[in-house]
Design an enzyme around this catalytic site. Structure first.
Site, PDB file in Angstrom:
ATOM      1  N   ASP A  33     -26.958  10.429  11.701  1.00 46.16           N
ATOM      2  CA  ASP A  33     -27.597  10.726  10.792  1.00 46.16           C
ATOM      3  C   ASP A  33     -26.110  10.973   9.211  1.00 46.16           C
ATOM      4  O   ASP A  33     -26.956  11.883   8.678  1.00 46.16           O
ATOM      5  CB  ASP A  33     -28.862  11.477  10.693  1.00 46.16           C
ATOM      6  CG  ASP A  33     -28.405  13.021  11.751  1.00 46.16           C
ATOM      7  OD1 ASP A  33     -27.377  12.413  11.851  1.00 46.16           O
ATOM      8  OD2 ASP A  33     -29.784  13.431  11.204  1.00 46.16           O
ATOM      9  N   HIS A 217       0.789  -0.798   6.819  1.00 49.02           N
ATOM     10  CA  HIS A 217      -0.994   0.155   6.630  1.00 49.02           C
ATOM     11  C   HIS A 217      -0.900   0.544   7.306  1.00 49.02           C
ATOM     12  O   HIS A 217      -2.293   0.080   7.604  1.00 49.02           O
ATOM     13  CB  HIS A 217      -1.889  -0.673   6.034  1.00 49.02           C
ATOM     14  CG  HIS A 217      -1.948  -1.845   4.730  1.00 49.02           C
ATOM     15  ND1 HIS A 217      -2.803  -2.821   4.335  1.00 49.02           N
ATOM     16  CD2 HIS A 217      -1.263  -1.437   3.221  1.00 49.02           C
ATOM     17  CE1 HIS A 217      -2.711  -2.885   3.070  1.00 49.02           C
ATOM     18  NE2 HIS A 217      -1.903  -2.588   2.651  1.00 49.02           N
ATOM     19  N   ASP A 234       2.700   7.440   1.580  1.00 56.00           N
ATOM     20  CA  ASP A 234       2.266   6.766   0.548  1.00 56.00           C
ATOM     21  C   ASP A 234       0.650   6.884   0.255  1.00 56.00           C
ATOM     22  O   ASP A 234      -0.369   6.926   1.162  1.00 56.00           O
ATOM     23  CB  ASP A 234       2.209   5.212   1.034  1.00 56.00           C
ATOM     24  CG  ASP A 234       1.291   4.455  -0.138  1.00 56.00           C
ATOM     25  OD1 ASP A 234       0.525   4.727  -1.542  1.00 56.00           O
ATOM     26  OD2 ASP A 234       1.688   2.935  -0.266  1.00 56.00           O
ATOM     27  N   ASP A 245      -0.981   7.073  -7.110  1.00 54.89           N
ATOM     28  CA  ASP A 245      -0.761   5.596  -5.930  1.00 54.89           C
ATOM     29  C   ASP A 245       1.050   6.064  -6.131  1.00 54.89           C
ATOM     30  O   ASP A 245       1.254   5.480  -6.615  1.00 54.89           O
ATOM     31  CB  ASP A 245      -1.012   4.852  -6.131  1.00 54.89           C
ATOM     32  CG  ASP A 245      -0.261   4.097  -5.113  1.00 54.89           C
ATOM     33  OD1 ASP A 245       0.072   3.719  -3.930  1.00 54.89           O
ATOM     34  OD2 ASP A 245      -1.074   2.203  -4.997  1.00 54.89           O
ATOM     35  N   HIS A 317       5.322  -7.607   0.315  1.00 55.18           N
ATOM     36  CA  HIS A 317       4.233  -7.197  -0.192  1.00 55.18           C
ATOM     37  C   HIS A 317       4.925  -7.324  -1.987  1.00 55.18           C
ATOM     38  O   HIS A 317       5.826  -7.959  -2.158  1.00 55.18           O
ATOM     39  CB  HIS A 317       4.073  -6.551  -0.208  1.00 55.18           C
ATOM     40  CG  HIS A 317       4.983  -5.250  -0.317  1.00 55.18           C
ATOM     41  ND1 HIS A 317       4.956  -4.323  -0.733  1.00 55.18           N
ATOM     42  CD2 HIS A 317       4.982  -4.016   0.736  1.00 55.18           C
ATOM     43  CE1 HIS A 317       5.649  -3.717  -1.269  1.00 55.18           C
ATOM     44  NE2 HIS A 317       5.768  -3.105   0.458  1.00 55.18           N
ATOM     45  N   HIS A 321       0.293  -3.178  -8.972  1.00 54.44           N
ATOM     46  CA  HIS A 321      -0.880  -3.916  -8.652  1.00 54.44           C
ATOM     47  C   HIS A 321      -1.223  -3.201  -9.973  1.00 54.44           C
ATOM     48  O   HIS A 321      -0.906  -2.064 -10.791  1.00 54.44           O
ATOM     49  CB  HIS A 321      -1.713  -3.264  -7.601  1.00 54.44           C
ATOM     50  CG  HIS A 321      -1.738  -2.475  -6.934  1.00 54.44           C
ATOM     51  ND1 HIS A 321      -1.926  -1.040  -7.110  1.00 54.44           N
ATOM     52  CD2 HIS A 321      -0.906  -1.705  -6.267  1.00 54.44           C
ATOM     53  CE1 HIS A 321      -1.769  -0.151  -6.704  1.00 54.44           C
ATOM     54  NE2 HIS A 321      -0.674  -0.296  -5.889  1.00 54.44           N
ATOM     55  N   HIS A 328      -6.850   0.116  -6.142  1.00 52.77           N
ATOM     56  CA  HIS A 328      -6.018  -1.838  -6.573  1.00 52.77           C
ATOM     57  C   HIS A 328      -7.146  -2.032  -7.955  1.00 52.77           C
ATOM     58  O   HIS A 328      -8.205  -2.846  -7.126  1.00 52.77           O
ATOM     59  CB  HIS A 328      -6.206  -3.234  -4.805  1.00 52.77           C
ATOM     60  CG  HIS A 328      -4.769  -2.329  -4.196  1.00 52.77           C
ATOM     61  ND1 HIS A 328      -5.016  -2.837  -3.129  1.00 52.77           N
ATOM     62  CD2 HIS A 328      -4.026  -1.368  -4.740  1.00 52.77           C
ATOM     63  CE1 HIS A 328      -4.262  -2.420  -2.171  1.00 52.77           C
ATOM     64  NE2 HIS A 328      -3.296  -1.442  -2.982  1.00 52.77           N
ATOM     65  N   GLU A 351       6.412  -0.646  -6.772  1.00 56.23           N
ATOM     66  CA  GLU A 351       6.168  -0.636  -5.545  1.00 56.23           C
ATOM     67  C   GLU A 351       7.332  -1.208  -4.543  1.00 56.23           C
ATOM     68  O   GLU A 351       7.032  -1.762  -3.115  1.00 56.23           O
ATOM     69  CB  GLU A 351       5.733  -0.128  -4.499  1.00 56.23           C
ATOM     70  CG  GLU A 351       4.193  -0.995  -4.704  1.00 56.23           C
ATOM     71  CD  GLU A 351       2.404  -0.533  -4.393  1.00 56.23           C
ATOM     72  OE1 GLU A 351       3.153  -0.686  -3.132  1.00 56.23           O
ATOM     73  OE2 GLU A 351       1.697  -1.184  -5.000  1.00 56.23           O
ATOM     74  N   TYR A 355      12.023  -3.174   4.640  1.00 53.99           N
ATOM     75  CA  TYR A 355      11.580  -3.407   6.483  1.00 53.99           C
ATOM     76  C   TYR A 355      12.193  -3.682   7.555  1.00 53.99           C
ATOM     77  O   TYR A 355      12.167  -5.041   7.002  1.00 53.99           O
ATOM     78  CB  TYR A 355       9.884  -3.219   6.745  1.00 53.99           C
ATOM     79  CG  TYR A 355       8.655  -2.902   4.821  1.00 53.99           C
ATOM     80  CD1 TYR A 355       9.152  -1.537   4.993  1.00 53.99           C
ATOM     81  CD2 TYR A 355       9.247  -3.771   4.048  1.00 53.99           C
ATOM     82  CE1 TYR A 355       7.907  -0.906   3.629  1.00 53.99           C
ATOM     83  CE2 TYR A 355       8.561  -3.464   2.893  1.00 53.99           C
ATOM     84  CZ  TYR A 355       7.280  -2.036   2.665  1.00 53.99           C
ATOM     85  OH  TYR A 355       7.178  -1.519   1.622  1.00 53.99           O
ATOM     86  N   ARG A 372      10.077   2.703   1.263  1.00 58.88           N
ATOM     87  CA  ARG A 372       8.819   2.132   0.439  1.00 58.88           C
ATOM     88  C   ARG A 372       9.087   3.752  -1.220  1.00 58.88           C
ATOM     89  O   ARG A 372       9.331   4.258  -1.021  1.00 58.88           O
ATOM     90  CB  ARG A 372       7.513   1.956   0.547  1.00 58.88           C
ATOM     91  CG  ARG A 372       6.914   1.283  -1.095  1.00 58.88           C
ATOM     92  CD  ARG A 372       5.577  -0.065  -0.658  1.00 58.88           C
ATOM     93  NE  ARG A 372       4.827   1.225  -0.129  1.00 58.88           N
ATOM     94  CZ  ARG A 372       4.804   1.274   1.350  1.00 58.88           C
ATOM     95  NH1 ARG A 372       4.812   0.355   1.940  1.00 58.88           N
ATOM     96  NH2 ARG A 372       3.178   1.219   1.964  1.00 58.88           N
ATOM     97  N   GLU A 374       7.372   4.097  -5.245  1.00 58.26           N
ATOM     98  CA  GLU A 374       6.266   3.458  -5.410  1.00 58.26           C
ATOM     99  C   GLU A 374       6.278   4.965  -7.227  1.00 58.26           C
ATOM    100  O   GLU A 374       6.149   6.094  -6.189  1.00 58.26           O
ATOM    101  CB  GLU A 374       4.966   3.091  -4.891  1.00 58.26           C
ATOM    102  CG  GLU A 374       3.733   2.662  -5.369  1.00 58.26           C
ATOM    103  CD  GLU A 374       2.756   2.945  -4.724  1.00 58.26           C
ATOM    104  OE1 GLU A 374       2.377   3.119  -3.354  1.00 58.26           O
ATOM    105  OE2 GLU A 374       1.931   1.923  -5.374  1.00 58.26           O
TER     106      GLU A 374
HETATM  107 MN    MN Z   1      -0.024   0.711  -4.848  1.00 47.58          MN
END
Ligand code: MN
Length: 404
Positions: A33, A217, A234, A245, A317, A321, A328, A351, A355, A372, A374
């Site tokens: 619940d 991710h 990130d 972001d 990638h 965005h 996004h 960003e 890798y 990365r 960003e």
């Molecule tokens: Mn981003």
């Protein structure tokens, strides 16, 4: 008032006899619940300012009706206050308010032969079946996303605040990390900074040491941070519904190795080159093309990219965005099949990354480097403003900050 203004503006972009229906989400069960913390649908929030679950807004040039959960003494004792139909018109500036259970019955009275219905079936609300059975529905998002794409002054203020909070949390990560700590200990710094400011994460944060940074991710955030490894974070904040972001990558021990410096410098050059492409009149894909070309040339120079190992082995990638109520955010990237142009008030992330997974064809000193960088960038009349500018990203600046 701002929401009333937005509803009016939206209607001015639609057919004269438009009737707009926007639903927010239902609560989502986590287990038994228990429910997940509730977060309203972004478009519904944008147009109504109402943050309870299970509600539907219906508006035209003539009328604004809101359907919402009825008052319920027992449920309010257990789960909190509900606005209810009696108080809703004055609070939400609606003409009418009804219990959501009456939606199916009332819908017929709001629609006539002339009505052009605008509605997106993208909600978890189970009532959408009643709406979806109506004839001749037009999609709302193409019109609404054009509005959400260009931020007003209040939105820019929220976005800057959201960016500032995330910057503060990233600084804490850089100044607190030590070899032997776990990724979740660093993630907890973000939890605390956001919560302390009545905010939350805009998305599940990525706190990725060493090879984990090459999993785009990675959200387990449960491994130990090792001396000599990089840490990629990130993480962005959501405040008043608006997202930031940010990604930064820095050495766990405070000092970049030579190999790490080489790769980092390429990503940083790519990021700066891409940011320079964000200005009114420039095509939105220019930033990605620029980043790809800088990364490609840089990795060819280091002998990493060759005929067997193309760019997409290391950079797979996009470079950015739209950013807003959703991390996004909605908004077209192309209009009539052509890349659109930037306009003042749009906000985009920049960003790029590199890798390098374990690969016998590559010098082992580069293995498991995932980087990365960003930032969040507002397009202005004269160019752009980096909302996350105050967070260090030069190698020397990061090392100096981490030495303190
Ligand atoms: Mn981003």
């Amino acid at each position: 008032m701002i929401h009333q203004k937005r509803r009016k503006e939206l209607l001015s972009r639609l057919d004269d006899n438009a009737l707009v229906i926007v639903c927010t989400n239902a609560e989502l069960q986590r287990n038994a619940d228990c429910t997940f913390p509730f977060r309203p649908d972004s478009s519904f929030w944008y147009l109504t300012g109402f943050t309870e679950p299970d509600a539907i807004a219906v508006f035209s040039k003539k009328n604004y009706s809101i359907f919402l959960r009825p008052k319920d003494k027992t449920k309010e004792i257990w789960n909190g206050k509900r606005l209810g139909a009696e108080a809703a018109p004055s609070t939400l500036l609606a003409d009418n308010a009804y219990s959501i259970e009456l939606f199916a019955d009332q819908l017929d009275t709001l629609i006539d032969d002339e009505t052009v219905l605008y509605y997106d079936n993208n909600s978890t609300n189970s009532l959408h079946e009643d709406i979806a059975s109506a004839d001749g529905i037009k999609p709302l998002l193409p019109h609404l996303s054009e509005m959400r794409l260009v931020k007003d002054a209040k939105e820019m203020e929220n976005m800057q605040f959201s960016a500032d909070l995330a910057v503060n949390a990233h600084v804490q990560a850089m100044t607190n990390v030590k070899p032997g700590m776990f990724e979740y200990e660093i993630a907890a710094l973000f939890d605390a900074e956001f919560k302390r400011n009545n905010s939350t994460h805009a998305y599940t944060p990525i706190v990725a040491g060493g090879a984990n940074a090459c999993v785009l991710h990675y959200i387990e955030n449960n491994e130990v941070l090792k001396d000599g490894d990089l840490l990629l974070i990130d993480a962005g904040c959501e405040t008043e519904g608006y997202a930031s972001d940010i990604t930064r990558t820095f050495p766990v021990n405070g000092r970049f190795s030579e190999a790490q410096k080489q790769i980092y410098s390429i990503v940083l050059d790519a990021q700066k080159g891409a940011i320079n492409c964000l200005k009114p009149g420039e095509k939105v894909n220019k930033a990605h093309d620029t980043a790809c070309s800088i990364i490609s040339n840089g990795l060819i120079g280091l002998g990493i990219i060759n005929d067997d190992l193309p760019l997409n082995e290391f950079y797979m990638h996009n470079t950015g965005h739209w950013l807003g109520l959703d991390v996004h955010d909605c908004g077209q990237y192309k209009l009539n099949d052509e890349h659109r142009h930037f306009e003042a008030g749009m906000i985009m992330t920049v960003e790029p990354g590199i890798y390098i997974r374990k690969n016998d064809k590559i010098d082992p000193m580069y293995w498991n480097i995932g980087i990365r960088i960003e930032d969040d960038v507002l397009i202005t009349e004269s160019g752009n403003k980096v909302l996350t500018q105050s967070l260090v990203k030069e190698i020397d600046d990061i090392e100096n900050l981490m030495r303190k």
